[in-house]
Scaffold this motif. Structure first.
Motif, PDB file in Angstrom:
ATOM      1  N   ILE A   1      -7.743 -15.674  -6.687  1.00 32.96           N
ATOM      2  CA  ILE A   1      -8.106 -16.762  -7.594  1.00 32.96           C
ATOM      3  C   ILE A   1      -9.587 -16.686  -7.958  1.00 32.96           C
ATOM      4  O   ILE A   1      -9.968 -16.780  -9.132  1.00 32.96           O
TER       5      ILE A   1
ATOM      6  N   ARG B   1      -0.193 -18.299 -17.868  1.00 35.55           N
ATOM      7  CA  ARG B   1      -1.082 -17.856 -16.785  1.00 35.55           C
ATOM      8  C   ARG B   1      -0.793 -18.634 -15.502  1.00 35.55           C
ATOM      9  O   ARG B   1      -0.766 -18.061 -14.404  1.00 35.55           O
ATOM     10  N   LEU B   2      -0.559 -19.919 -15.635  1.00 35.58           N
ATOM     11  CA  LEU B   2      -0.288 -20.740 -14.454  1.00 35.58           C
ATOM     12  C   LEU B   2       1.056 -20.381 -13.828  1.00 35.58           C
ATOM     13  O   LEU B   2       1.188 -20.355 -12.600  1.00 35.58           O
TER      14      LEU B   2
ATOM     15  N   LEU C   1      -4.124 -24.505  -9.534  1.00 38.09           N
ATOM     16  CA  LEU C   1      -4.562 -23.443  -8.631  1.00 38.09           C
ATOM     17  C   LEU C   1      -4.852 -23.987  -7.231  1.00 38.09           C
ATOM     18  O   LEU C   1      -4.511 -23.352  -6.225  1.00 38.09           O
TER      19      LEU C   1
ATOM     20  N   LYS D   1      -5.537 -26.622 -15.153  1.00 39.36           N
ATOM     21  CA  LYS D   1      -5.637 -25.268 -14.605  1.00 39.36           C
ATOM     22  C   LYS D   1      -6.109 -25.296 -13.152  1.00 39.36           C
ATOM     23  O   LYS D   1      -5.450 -24.738 -12.259  1.00 39.36           O
ATOM     24  N   TRP D   2      -7.214 -25.976 -12.891  1.00 41.49           N
ATOM     25  CA  TRP D   2      -7.762 -25.951 -11.536  1.00 41.49           C
ATOM     26  C   TRP D   2      -6.979 -26.832 -10.590  1.00 41.49           C
ATOM     27  O   TRP D   2      -6.892 -26.552  -9.387  1.00 41.49           O
TER      28      TRP D   2
ATOM     29  N   TRP E   1       0.587 -17.389 -11.705  1.00 40.29           N
ATOM     30  CA  TRP E   1      -0.021 -17.697 -10.410  1.00 40.29           C
ATOM     31  C   TRP E   1       0.996 -18.295  -9.445  1.00 40.29           C
ATOM     32  O   TRP E   1       0.979 -18.007  -8.242  1.00 40.29           O
TER      33      TRP E   1
ATOM     34  N   VAL F   1     -10.261 -13.395 -10.146  1.00 42.89           N
ATOM     35  CA  VAL F   1      -9.627 -13.345 -11.464  1.00 42.89           C
ATOM     36  C   VAL F   1     -10.081 -14.483 -12.369  1.00 42.89           C
ATOM     37  O   VAL F   1     -10.348 -14.283 -13.554  1.00 42.89           O
ATOM     38  N   GLU F   2     -10.191 -15.685 -11.816  1.00 44.01           N
ATOM     39  CA  GLU F   2     -10.457 -16.835 -12.668  1.00 44.01           C
ATOM     40  C   GLU F   2     -11.935 -17.094 -12.912  1.00 44.01           C
ATOM     41  O   GLU F   2     -12.293 -17.715 -13.921  1.00 44.01           O
ATOM     42  N   LYS F   3     -12.816 -16.657 -11.978  1.00 42.47           N
ATOM     43  CA  LYS F   3     -14.248 -16.872 -12.136  1.00 42.47           C
ATOM     44  C   LYS F   3     -14.534 -18.321 -12.511  1.00 42.47           C
ATOM     45  O   LYS F   3     -14.779 -18.636 -13.686  1.00 42.47           O
ATOM     46  N   PRO F   4     -14.468 -19.218 -11.545  1.00 41.23           N
ATOM     47  CA  PRO F   4     -14.586 -20.663 -11.824  1.00 41.23           C
ATOM     48  C   PRO F   4     -15.758 -21.027 -12.699  1.00 41.23           C
ATOM     49  O   PRO F   4     -16.884 -20.524 -12.513  1.00 41.23           O
ATOM     50  N   GLN F   5     -15.505 -21.844 -13.689  1.00 30.83           N
ATOM     51  CA  GLN F   5     -16.586 -22.326 -14.558  1.00 30.83           C
ATOM     52  C   GLN F   5     -17.378 -23.396 -13.815  1.00 30.83           C
ATOM     53  O   GLN F   5     -16.840 -24.141 -13.016  1.00 30.83           O
TER      54      GLN F   5
END
Length: 500
Positions: free
Chosen positions: A488, A447-448, A327, A323-324, A451, A491-495
């Motif tokens: 990004i 989702r990807l 992005l 995912k990351w 994006w 919406v994604e709120k990085p963990q």
């Protein structure tokens, strides 16, 4: 340290050597495009496209195989290192000698002018030296010696760049009396103007030899041990990876070989096929920033994925990594694409090269899908089903050849770029589809893709809405990049980290 921080830390270290080093190499593009005509640069493009294929043959999948067998319970890593490097040393000597002997044949196959066989001989030596260095480098990665790996890689690239600048700029300028004329006798003793573009290859050869000197400690620890009975299981594991690598090189470089051969005469008025190949090869370099990220990621991710394979939450880890990764690459795609004219002005010094920049966004997206494919391919490496990689790569190679032969006569180098994009997208899609059946991972595919569509839309806005005022246009382009990055983040709120 969480697994995410560990992976990010090693990726950053590998990335420094890969990205900074390759950027230094990339800075040679303005030198080449200023000093060499497109037809001359076309020779470099064709030969290095060939080298990409031969690199795979010279190492034949033994790097990944070394990682796999070294991570098996009870593995004697030193014995494994000795046997793999012994095999690679013998084969490299044989392959280099064969290639040097058939230098003229290689030039004829590439439709290059005769009389330049020495270029092929130098390339044979480069390939042999780099193949021998591959396993010591793999050992550094296995032992998590990322800093030493990065330092040696950087030293190789810095020396290569310095020698290029010395022989291509400094020596000709001194001999022409531009400056330091007092040094002309000294320069004349080491510089031969007739070599010309050949100094690109000589500089590479010197840097490859220097790299082996820097790997002296790893090579001193080596003991020659050949045991074909013990190597047989590794070769069985490796050959599908080699075939996969060859297929990958078809997908990555065959277009630069087919373009001059398959382009109709007069398709680009007033330009020879070598000139067109030089233009496409130079513009292809503008997609290097995406491939730099992929390369840096692969250096750290391959041993990381093998090490994490036994963890209970490894599928979730792999999904979050993809995912990351996607992005980050999507942002690079947007940034380079909307600012492509600025990059082209700086790095493609002659106007004739800049005619082909329309292919760059397509090639950037193609390389993004290649990076996605390398992420997804973890399933067949961890399940020892590497033959699936051969099938997928083979399917991509067939599509690449077919589309290039179909599109080059109609679209020229744009056909090459579209064929590359179609190939890598198909490979990623097939790899994901098969992985769902053999090694399920909860990848956020929908989702990807969303994006990537958003990124493509922003690039389209940047290309089709271009204010004439210089400052307004640049503010508009940077604003588009900022909007995409903000989306990004919001919406994604990085963990903060993956599971520990």
């Amino acid at each position: 340290m969480s697994v995410a921080k560990k992976l990010a830390s090693q990726t950053a270290i590998y990335g420094v050597s890969s990205i900074v080093g390759r950027v230094l190499t990339y800075l040679l593009v303005p030198v080449y495009t200023a000093r060499f005509e497109a037809a001359e640069y076309g020779i470099v493009t064709a030969l290095y496209a060939c080298v990409s294929f031969l690199n795979v043959l010279f190492t034949y999948g033994l790097e990944t195989t070394f990682f796999r067998f070294a991570n098996r319970p009870g593995a004697d890593r030193q014995l494994l290192y000795n046997r793999v490097l012994s095999l690679l040393l013998v084969s490299s000597v044989l392959f280099s000698a064969l290639l040097a002997w058939q230098a003229g044949t290689l030039l004829r196959l590439l439709s290059l002018p005769s009389g330049q066989e020495r270029y092929a001989v130098w390339l044979a030596l480069i390939l042999g030296l780099d193949a021998v260095a591959a396993i010591p480098f793999a050992r550094l990665r296995l032992e998590n010696k990322a800093r030493k790996f990065a330092t040696i890689r950087m030293a190789n690239i810095v020396l290569n760049v310095a020698l290029n600048l010395f022989f291509i700029i400094v020596c000709p300028d001194i001999m022409a009396g531009e400056y330091l004329s007092v040094l002309q006798p000294v320069v004349a003793s080491v510089y031969d103007p007739s070599i010309g573009v050949g100094y690109v290859f000589l500089s590479n050869l010197a840097a490859s030899a220097f790299t082996l000197l820097l790997l002296a400690r790893e090579l001193v620890a080596f003991r020659f041990q050949l045991n074909f009975a013990m190597l047989r299981p590794m070769l069985v594991y490796a050959y599908p990876i080699m075939l996969m690598g060859l297929a990958g090189m078809v997908n990555e470089t065959l277009d630069r070989i087919l373009l001059p051969a398959w382009l109709p005469t007069g398709f680009y008025p007033g330009k020879s096929s070598e000139t067109v190949a030089g233009i496409y090869g130079a513009c292809y370099k503008l997609s290097i920033f995406m491939s730099l990220v992929i390369q840096a990621f692969r250096y750290s991710a391959e041993p990381f994925f093998f090490a994490q394979s036994t963890e209970k939450n490894s599928p979730a880890t792999f999904a979050l990594v993809l995912k990351w990764f996607t992005l980050c690459c999507a942002f690079i795609f947007v940034f380079i694409s909307v600012n492509i004219e600025d990059f082209a002005q700086q790095f493609l010094r002659r106007a004739e090269y800049r005619e082909g920049i329309v292919v760059v966004p397509i090639l950037l997206m193609a390389n993004l899908f290649l990076g996605v494919y390398w992420n997804l391919s973890v399933w067949f490496k961890l399940t020892d089903k590497t033959y699936y990689g051969t099938y997928i790569g083979g399917a991509g190679a067939v599509l690449t050849v077919a589309l290039n032969l179909l599109l080059i006569p109609v679209l020229g180098y744009m056909g090459c770029a579209l064929a590359t994009l179609a190939c890598y997208f198909m490979m990623a899609a097939i790899c994901w589809w098969l992985g769902e059946r053999h090694f399920p991972v909860p990848y956020p595919v929908g989702r990807l893709l969303m994006w990537l569509l958003v990124a493509s839309g922003i690039v389209a806005l940047g290309w089709f809405i271009a204010p004439e005022n210089y400052w307004v246009r640049h503010a508009w382009h940077l604003g588009l990049c900022a909007v995409f990055l903000a989306l990004i983040v919001v919406v994604e709120k990085p963990q903060r980290a993956l599971a520990r």
